[in-house]
Design a protein around this motif. Structure first.
Motif, short mmCIF file in Angstrom:
data_model
loop_
_atom_site.label_atom_id
_atom_site.label_comp_id
_atom_site.label_asym_id
_atom_site.label_seq_id
_atom_site.Cartn_x
_atom_site.Cartn_y
_atom_site.Cartn_z
N CYS A 53 0.81 -1.22 0.00
CA CYS A 53 0.00 0.00 0.00
C CYS A 53 0.85 1.28 0.00
N ARG A 54 2.06 1.19 -0.50
CA ARG A 54 2.84 2.41 -0.72
C ARG A 54 2.35 3.06 -2.01
N PRO A 55 2.10 4.38 -1.99
CA PRO A 55 1.58 5.03 -3.20
C PRO A 55 2.62 5.02 -4.32
N LEU A 56 2.16 4.72 -5.53
CA LEU A 56 3.03 4.69 -6.71
C LEU A 56 2.75 5.87 -7.62
N TRP A 57 1.49 6.07 -7.97
CA TRP A 57 1.09 7.21 -8.81
C TRP A 57 -0.42 7.38 -8.75
N SER A 58 -0.90 8.49 -9.27
CA SER A 58 -2.33 8.75 -9.36
C SER A 58 -2.61 9.44 -10.68
N PHE A 59 -3.88 9.41 -11.08
CA PHE A 59 -4.27 10.01 -12.36
C PHE A 59 -5.70 10.51 -12.23
N CYS A 60 -6.00 11.62 -12.91
CA CYS A 60 -7.34 12.19 -12.93
C CYS A 60 -7.81 12.30 -14.37
N GLY A 61 -9.01 11.85 -14.65
CA GLY A 61 -9.56 11.93 -16.00
C GLY A 61 -10.92 11.28 -16.06
N ASN A 62 -11.42 11.06 -17.26
CA ASN A 62 -12.71 10.38 -17.46
C ASN A 62 -12.44 8.88 -17.39
N LEU A 63 -12.64 8.29 -16.21
CA LEU A 63 -12.20 6.93 -15.94
C LEU A 63 -13.31 5.90 -16.07
N GLY A 64 -14.55 6.33 -16.24
CA GLY A 64 -15.62 5.35 -16.29
C GLY A 64 -15.74 4.59 -14.98
N VAL A 76 -6.03 0.40 -18.65
CA VAL A 76 -7.02 1.12 -19.45
C VAL A 76 -8.10 1.59 -18.48
N ALA A 77 -8.09 2.88 -18.21
CA ALA A 77 -9.03 3.49 -17.26
C ALA A 77 -9.97 4.38 -18.05
N GLY A 78 -11.16 3.87 -18.36
CA GLY A 78 -12.10 4.64 -19.16
C GLY A 78 -11.55 4.90 -20.55
N TYR A 79 -11.43 6.16 -20.91
CA TYR A 79 -10.93 6.54 -22.23
C TYR A 79 -9.42 6.75 -22.24
N ASN A 80 -8.74 6.41 -21.15
CA ASN A 80 -7.31 6.67 -21.02
C ASN A 80 -6.53 5.36 -20.94
N VAL A 81 -5.38 5.32 -21.60
CA VAL A 81 -4.46 4.20 -21.50
C VAL A 81 -3.22 4.70 -20.76
N HIS A 138 -11.62 11.25 -26.48
CA HIS A 138 -12.45 12.31 -25.91
C HIS A 138 -13.88 12.13 -26.43
N PHE A 139 -14.73 11.63 -25.55
CA PHE A 139 -16.15 11.46 -25.85
C PHE A 139 -16.96 12.04 -24.70
N GLY A 140 -18.25 12.23 -24.96
CA GLY A 140 -19.07 12.92 -23.98
C GLY A 140 -19.47 12.08 -22.79
N ASP A 141 -19.70 10.78 -23.00
CA ASP A 141 -20.14 9.92 -21.91
C ASP A 141 -18.91 9.25 -21.30
N HIS A 142 -19.13 8.25 -20.43
CA HIS A 142 -18.02 7.51 -19.85
C HIS A 142 -18.12 6.05 -20.26
N GLY A 171 -21.58 3.87 -23.31
CA GLY A 171 -22.81 4.58 -22.98
C GLY A 171 -23.44 5.19 -24.21
N ASP A 172 -23.80 6.48 -24.13
CA ASP A 172 -24.48 7.15 -25.23
C ASP A 172 -23.63 7.21 -26.50
N ASP A 173 -22.32 7.01 -26.37
CA ASP A 173 -21.44 7.04 -27.54
C ASP A 173 -21.34 5.69 -28.22
N GLY A 174 -22.08 4.68 -27.75
CA GLY A 174 -22.16 3.39 -28.42
C GLY A 174 -21.00 2.47 -28.10
N LEU A 175 -20.64 1.65 -29.04
CA LEU A 175 -19.49 0.75 -28.93
C LEU A 175 -18.31 1.40 -29.65
N ILE A 176 -17.18 1.51 -28.95
CA ILE A 176 -16.00 2.16 -29.53
C ILE A 176 -14.87 1.14 -29.59
#
Length: 640
Positions: A393-404, A421-426, A438-442, A464-469
């Motif tokens: 449980c030692r912190p390694l890194w963190s990230f902020c974005g549209n993660l779903g 792969v966290a949402g729309y981010n790799v 970059h899409f509107g939903d998650h 979601g609303d953006d369908g299958l990507i």
């Protein structure tokens, strides 16, 4: 003409469940309204859209909401098989409203409708969010009075009438069939809905000739500690058999997005309670989200732990006893981040100080150090922050974005460490951003690393609303529209076709549409089914390499379906629980079990007969330590 009767239905609002629970729970509707279905909804809607009223002219259906969406109410009479005529009487005070009769309704995103719109009568074809006008009248006076709308099919043409006066005719599209119903985007009243077509098909028997039947293998009582879809499986006792852990939620604030674990109960492979932490209740609050717990040997000692977050502490509980072996506080909530502050305010906590530490939404495991085992911990909130920690449980890194909702980990580039792969981010193993869409939903579900038609790895998202990507390694992106794509499952459902097929299910907007696409994203078929909550998990039912598609535990509309969307194996109508389901080879017999449960009991089903001798089908499946209500289910063909 067949009139759709309103007699026998109680006056007042037509009930509906517009909550996220239906995303993956099988919830039966009020049986009094079994003849009707509201196939459109939106998460912002509160209260009922439709009500049944009565006046001197008799009973009527009233749509009560002014909306940007076309609200529909469709009869559940299945497959009219060629509607020759449809008609309805309608009264609407708004001259700009769209109100009318729906017919040949294949799904809530694919139908024909004859409707008033402004001072015109129009015949339209809906495909997704596009309405193509097939024909229209000149100016008419219809607002504020009862008028009759009718369409009749004659020799390949659709003749459209207002108060029995022919207005215009248009070509019959010929590629659509289905049910009839009502449409309105403003308050309006309807009565006298009639349709003329071939008789509805009688209920068909399952088409799985030669497939094993479904047999009940075991019942387990969970009364007093049962739960919804908050169950994890793993070898708790160290005896090579799968036990299970049931988590009950407790709501930390007024919104379900801040649910925490109230109690954990471990159950052995024989159905006996092994241990319990926290105070279990008879009826836990319903939850439409994940709870932060998994079963995994995170410390590498050869024995499984239950890794969970309780009281804002990451805890390692001994899988056999429930004893706490290790505990560390979760990260502090990044309340200074304006994005998080907005989300916290929206979901009911007025300031960041209300949650001094992260209210963890999900836990997953990855190999970020290249040690050959996934022991690094990923924790995330809902929906924007993710933290990576070492096994200690030692912190390694963190990230902020549209993660779903739930991250997917895989060694995509083959360098010996997992990408995330966290949402729309790799993200790289050290947290660096590799790529982003970059899409509107998650993203509701994610799969990465599977080699498809030409052998290249892809990242697939139920968006979601953006369908299958579908995103390829060269940056190419294919977007397949099907309403709000909520669930994603991949398997070799059609062995005669190359690659894996994508089974999809929608929820918000037009819930309950199930579709199958090939490995290139080409839609093979789509169909509306009466019950939501379909998980679409691949099922190894025969042990010979065929994969079936699991829907839900509904006694009539659930069970196992083939690659053409036809019911192949039905559940016995034996009073089994229906609300929650999971597919797993629970006993190590080489074929899958169907696990169905509610708060009181869990029933385990298996296939009849013996598994095939010789090499048996043992597909690669998602690891049990990375399980989620928002996971993509996948099954990579393999024989052992």
């Amino acid at each position: 003409m067949i009139e759709i009767s309103l007699e026998g239905l109680p006056l007042g609002d037509v009930p509906r469940d517009n909550s996220p629970l239906g995303e993956y729970h099988c919830i039966r509707s009020d049986p009094r309204y079994d003849g009707w279905e509201e196939p459109t909804n939106h998460w912002t809607w509160e209260g009922s859209n439709w009500r049944i009223g009565e006046d001197s002219g008799g009973r009527y259906l009233e749509q009560q909401r002014r909306s940007l969406f076309n609200n529909t109410l469709i009869t559940r009479t299945e497959d009219w098989r060629g509607v020759r005529a449809a008609q309805v009487q309608v009264q609407c005070d708004s001259p700009a409203a769209e109100v009318g009769v729906v017919f040949a309704c294949h799904t809530a995103l694919d139908y024909l409708c004859l409707h008033l719109e402004g001072d015109r009568v129009r015949l339209s074809r809906r495909r997704e969010e596009q309405f193509d006008v097939l024909g229209e009248s000149g100016p008419v006076e219809a607002a504020g009075r009862w008028v009759g709308l009718a369409v009749r099919r004659r020799r390949g043409r659709l003749v459209c009438l207002l108060d029995e006066r022919e207005l215009f005719a248009a070509r019959w599209p010929g590629d659509i069939d289905g049910r009839v119903g009502l449409l309105a985007n403003a308050p309006a009243k309807f009565r006298g809905l009639r349709a003329d077509g071939k008789p509805p098909r009688p209920p068909g028997r399952p088409r799985g000739a030669g497939l094993p039947k479904m047999l009940l293998a075991r019942k387990i009582s969970t009364r007093g500690f049962g739960t919804g879809r908050q169950v994890r499986f793993g070898d708790l006792a160290g005896d090579g058999r799968l036990g299970m852990v049931l988590a009950q939620p407790a709501i930390h604030t007024v919104k379900q997005s801040y649910a925490v674990i109230g109690a954990l109960t471990a159950v052995s492979a024989d159905g006996e309670v092994m241990w319990q932490v926290g105070k279990a209740v008879d009826r836990p609050p319903p939850l439409a989200a994940d709870l932060p717990f998994q079963v995994h040997d995170v410390d590498g000692d050869g024995r499984a732990e239950v890794v969970c977050v309780r009281d804002f502490q990451i805890q390692y509980l001994d899988g056999a006893t429930g004893r706490c072996k290790f505990s560390r506080p979760v990260p502090e909530a990044p309340a200074a981040n304006p994005l998080l502050r907005h989300v916290v305010t929206y979901f009911g906590s007025p300031t960041g100080e209300d949650l001094p530490r992260v209210c963890v939404d999900a836990i997953a495991f990855a190999d970020l150090a290249g040690r050959g085992a996934r022991r690094d911990i990923l924790i995330k909130d809902r929906y924007h922050h993710i933290w990576a920690c070492s096994p200690e449980c030692r912190p390694l890194w963190s990230f902020c974005g549209n993660l779903g909702h739930f991250p997917f980990v895989a060694d995509i580039n083959g360098e010996g460490r997992d990408e995330v792969v966290a949402g729309y981010n790799v993200l790289a193993s050290d947290g660096r951003l590799i790529s982003s869409l970059h899409f509107g939903d998650h993203a509701d579900a994610v799969f990465a690393g599977g080699r498809q038609r030409r052998g290249e790895p892809r990242i697939v998202r139920a968006a979601g609303d953006d369908g299958l990507i579908i995103a390829g390694p060269g940056g190419d992106v294919l977007q397949v529209r099907l309403g709000h794509v909520q669930r994603l499952s991949m398997a070799n459902f059609r062995p005669d076709e190359p690659g894996l097929e994508y089974a999809l299910c929608t929820y918000w907007g037009a819930p309950g549409i199930v579709a199958l696409a090939d490995s290139t994203g080409k839609m093979l078929w789509s169909r509306k089914y009466p019950v939501c909550g379909n998980t679409l998990q691949p099922v190894n039912w025969t042990g010979d390499g065929r994969e079936l598609i699991y829907f839900s535990a509904h006694a009539r509309h659930g069970g196992l379906f083939d690659a053409q969307g036809r019911q192949a194996v039905a559940f016995p109508d034996d009073g089994h629980p229906e609300r929650c389901s999971e597919v797993l080879d629970l006993f190590g017999a080489g074929r899958d079990n169907l696990i169905v449960w509610d708060e009181d009991a869990m029933w385990l089903y298996g296939p009849s007969g013996e598994a095939p001798s010789g090499p048996h089908y043992a597909p690669e499946r998602p690891p049990l330590y990375n399980w989620s209500n928002y996971m993509a289910y996948w099954s990579i063909p393999r024989f052992a």
